[in-house]
Design an enzyme around this catalytic site. Structure first.
Site, PDB file in Angstrom:
ATOM      1  N   SER A  25     -16.427  22.373  47.016  1.00  0.00           N
ATOM      2  CA  SER A  25     -16.823  21.467  48.102  1.00  0.00           C
ATOM      3  C   SER A  25     -15.705  21.109  49.064  1.00  0.00           C
ATOM      4  CB  SER A  25     -17.412  20.175  47.523  1.00  0.00           C
ATOM      5  OG  SER A  25     -18.776  20.339  47.265  1.00  0.00           O
ATOM      6  N   SER A  35     -20.961  14.323  48.447  1.00  0.00           N
ATOM      7  CA  SER A  35     -20.844  15.782  48.522  1.00  0.00           C
ATOM      8  C   SER A  35     -22.219  16.428  48.499  1.00  0.00           C
ATOM      9  CB  SER A  35     -19.982  16.319  47.371  1.00  0.00           C
ATOM     10  OG  SER A  35     -19.483  17.597  47.666  1.00  0.00           O
ATOM     11  N   LYS A  75     -16.346  21.810  52.626  1.00  0.00           N
ATOM     12  CA  LYS A  75     -17.082  20.887  53.492  1.00  0.00           C
ATOM     13  C   LYS A  75     -16.183  20.292  54.580  1.00  0.00           C
ATOM     14  CE  LYS A  75     -20.865  19.392  50.406  1.00  0.00           C
ATOM     15  NZ  LYS A  75     -20.679  20.213  49.198  1.00  0.00           N
TER      16      LYS A  75
END
Length: 511
Positions: free
Chosen positions: A135, A193, A138
């Site tokens: 993640s 997330s 991101k």
């Protein structure tokens, strides 16, 4: 990416060069200075010195590493982005006298610590090693998409926007057919997330494929050449990799956006829930940032953590102390929980080592596109425009030079124009004013230097113009025709010098 918060995570739903040469030949043949020939082509922009990352076969892959993790040489050592030392596999640090020792236990397969303001890399290990980012990718998504939508904009989520979430995705809990403000969606991205929030924003941006392409373009502009984007949220995909160096670049770029900085520093928030069909009221629930250092490490700003079974733990953080901001990235330590301990230890060392270590590399700045004004100018001038070098010679040539130059240029442009017509009728060209004896009028210094004079074509009915073929199959000015024109130009120069050279008078035309 698959960060399972115990409160909010749930399973997801399934011809011109010849004309330019003719200008130079005729002008030189007539005795004009070589400096006033057509300019040479401008050099094309040289390619970037940094090569793209090469994802090699994993030679020391950790247990659970998937096919997307490359663990070999990251970049060509002769062209490593940020400096040659960052391409080496061992720990890189250059301490001065009195510098503190690096933390004794650092198990991350790749890590880096740098000064956010100067870009100096203070220490690193395997900085360009391509690994699954989870993640932390991101950050790249947010830096790409966040500036495109006003935070107060409301968007009603369609069922199709939640249909392609991967199994086991971390979710903030978005419900279909309900409206959400953009700022709520971004809190879902940064705090929980949430892959569902990423997908909704991606569809608002034109779809998953478009968003992935834009993320890759943005990574390329930032010179993040170890990164390959396959999914916008960092979900495990074959070939999707990044590096400690690239993730640090992403954090540095993102933190320059005040909204990005605000979202990643938010610890808790209220998130819109489902609609109560009985009361018509919409519920809300609390979400908390899954970054375990936020609120615990002094001065921590953010930025993003991540975890998947394949990628292991990844973390990029930023902290400020005494007016100095440091960036740290740790990827794939031996144990998932160690990612925070090792990041905190590197931050402590970095603040203590201020001014006591030499940088081992540098975070590069974003590349800018080439300026359109610097495009090469090698082509022959368009009809009606003289080469730039000739324009600048406006005040440097006397009557002899200008006569030869105007005549030679006109002949060359006439020949090039005939080539471009390709069997089209030859347009009539108005005759020029002439001096006694039939010589073309030389432009005065106060004449507009950008105007190119032409000479009427001498053709007989039913015949093609001489010197250039009607179909363009031969040279524009070649063979016997070129020699005849050269002799004509030389004769013209001698005649002009004889006429104007004795008295030194300059031809002046009143208009």
């Amino acid at each position: 990416m698959q960060q399972r918060s115990p409160h909010v995570s749930r399973r997801a739903r399934a011809g011109r060069p010849a004309a330019a040469g003719a200008v130079a030949v005729l002008v030189l043949a007539a005795g004009a200075p070589a400096a006033f020939s057509a300019p040479s082509p401008s050099p094309s922009p040289s390619p970037s010195v940094a090569s793209a990352a090469s994802v090699a076969a994993a030679s020391s892959a950790a247990p659970g590493a998937g096919a997307g993790a490359g663990a070999g040489a990251a970049q060509d050592a002769a062209a490593v982005v940020g400096g040659e030392r960052l391409g080496r596999p061992a720990v890189q640090v250059a301490p001065r006298t009195g510098a503190p020792e690096l933390p004794a236990v650092l198990t991350g397969r790749s890590w880096l610590i740098a000064d956010a303001a100067t870009g100096e890399v203070l220490a690193a290990r395997n900085a360009h090693l391509p690994l699954p980012p989870a993640s932390t990718l991101k950050m790249r998504f947010a830096d790409t998409v966040l500036p495109k939508f006003d935070r107060t904009l409301e968007h009603r989520v369609a069922p199709a926007e939640l249909a392609a979430l991967g199994a086991g995705s971390s979710l903030v809990g978005i419900k279909e057919n309900l409206p959400y403000r953009v700022e709520d969606l971004w809190r879902g991205v940064f705090l929980a997330s949430g892959n569902d929030a990423v997908h909704v924003l991606s569809h608002m941006n034109g779809g998953l494929a478009r968003t992935v392409a834009q993320m890759q373009e943005r990574a390329t502009a930032l010179q993040a050449r170890d990164t390959r984007v396959v999914s916008p949220e960092g979900y495990d995909q074959d070939g999707q990799v990044s590096s400690a160096y690239d993730l640090t670049l992403f954090a540095r770029a993102g933190l320059r956006n005040p909204d990005f900085r605000s979202y990643c520093a938010t610890r808790t928030a209220r998130f819109p829930g489902a609609l109560d069909k009985t009361t018509g009221q919409r519920s809300a629930f609390d979400i908390a940032n899954t970054d375990r250092l936020l609120g615990k490490y002094p001065g921590l700003i953010g930025v993003k953590n991540g975890y998947t079974t394949n990628a292991g733990a990844t973390f990029t953080g930023a902290a400020e102390r005494d007016g100095r901001t440091l960036l740290v990235t740790v990827m794939h330590p031996e144990q998932q929980s160690k990612v925070y301990d090792e990041a905190a230890a590197l931050l402590d060392w970095g603040f203590a080592a201020a001014g006591k270590v030499e940088p081992v590399g540098r975070l590069v700045e974003e590349e800018t596109g080439p300026d359109a004004s610097t495009a090469p100018a090698a082509e022959a001038p368009a009809s009606g425009v003289l080469p730039h070098a000739i324009q600048q010679a406006d005040h440097a040539l006397g009557p002899t030079g200008w006569t030869a130059l105007a005549f030679g240029t006109a002949l060359a442009l006439w020949a090039a124009g005939r080539l471009r017509t390709r069997r089209r009728p030859h347009p009539a060209t108005p005759a020029l004013p002439v001096l006694p004896g039939g010589l073309p009028v030389p432009p005065r210094p106060d004449y507009a230097p950008h105007i190119a004079y032409s000479v009427p074509a001498r053709t007989t009915p039913g015949t093609a113009p001489r010197g250039a073929t009607a179909v363009g199959g031969a040279t524009a000015v070649g063979g016997s025709t070129r020699r005849r024109l050269t002799r004509h130009a030389r004769s013209l120069a001698r005649t002009t010098r004889a006429r104007f050279g004795r008295s030194g008078a300059r031809a002046r035309i009143r208009h």
